[in-house]
Design a protein around this motif. Structure first.
Motif, PDB file in Angstrom:
ATOM      1  N   MET A   1       2.760   0.827 -11.686  1.00 31.89           N
ATOM      2  CA  MET A   1       1.402   0.677 -11.154  1.00 31.89           C
ATOM      3  C   MET A   1       0.631  -0.392 -11.923  1.00 31.89           C
ATOM      4  N   LEU A   2       0.776  -0.421 -13.251  1.00 32.41           N
ATOM      5  CA  LEU A   2       0.132  -1.468 -14.047  1.00 32.41           C
ATOM      6  C   LEU A   2       0.586  -2.846 -13.599  1.00 32.41           C
TER       7      LEU A   2
ATOM      8  N   ASN B   1       2.713  10.353  -7.554  1.00 31.40           N
ATOM      9  CA  ASN B   1       3.822  10.782  -8.409  1.00 31.40           C
ATOM     10  C   ASN B   1       3.674  10.157  -9.795  1.00 31.40           C
ATOM     11  N   PRO B   2       2.621  10.564 -10.528  1.00 38.98           N
ATOM     12  CA  PRO B   2       2.339   9.904 -11.815  1.00 38.98           C
ATOM     13  C   PRO B   2       3.258  10.381 -12.941  1.00 38.98           C
TER      14      PRO B   2
ATOM     15  N   PRO C   1       0.817  -1.228   0.000  1.00 38.40           N
ATOM     16  CA  PRO C   1       0.000   0.000   0.000  1.00 38.40           C
ATOM     17  C   PRO C   1       0.847   1.272   0.000  1.00 38.40           C
ATOM     18  N   VAL C   2       1.994   1.264   0.656  1.00 36.08           N
ATOM     19  CA  VAL C   2       2.877   2.436   0.687  1.00 36.08           C
ATOM     20  C   VAL C   2       3.409   2.707  -0.716  1.00 36.08           C
ATOM     21  N   ILE C   3       3.816   1.665  -1.420  1.00 37.63           N
ATOM     22  CA  ILE C   3       4.349   1.822  -2.773  1.00 37.63           C
ATOM     23  C   ILE C   3       3.261   2.311  -3.716  1.00 37.63           C
ATOM     24  N   ILE C   4       2.084   1.716  -3.645  1.00 42.71           N
ATOM     25  CA  ILE C   4       0.979   2.132  -4.525  1.00 42.71           C
ATOM     26  C   ILE C   4       0.588   3.578  -4.247  1.00 42.71           C
TER      27      ILE C   4
END
Length: 96
Positions: free
Chosen positions: A56-57, A47-48, A38-41
């Motif tokens: 993310m994909l 930060n897109p 969850p932290v990484i996501i």
């Protein structure tokens, strides 16, 4: 004409246990722990950029890194995309 026997072809195929062995990793061997995901996501969402969207994909859809780098604009249609190609990494005998 080409003459071949299907049974002979299947008899020559190596289907030993080692070729189809399932690899099951223990929790401590996993790349990320359940708490880290969850932290990484959250970071990726906030930060897109192109690289973060690709990562993310991989997290959300489970696609492989070679499939992400093989995506093209025409693979996307609305909220869906198609995996049509992949890139693979090859190392020669020198490790290059």
């Amino acid at each position: 004409m080409i003459v071949f026997n299907v049974e002979e072809i299947f008899q020559d195929i190596d289907i030993s246990e080692t070729k189809f062995k399932k690899l099951i990793k223990e929790d401590y061997e996993e790349m990320f722990s359940e708490d880290e995901i969850p932290v990484i996501i959250n970071y990726l969402e906030n930060n897109p950029d192109l690289m973060n969207l690709g990562i993310m994909l991989m997290f959300v859809n489970g696609i492989r890194d070679g499939e992400v780098v093989g995506l093209k604009h025409n693979d996307f249609e609305g909220n869906t995309f198609k995996i049509r190609r992949t890139e693979t990494r090859f190392k020669n005998e020198n490790g290059e």
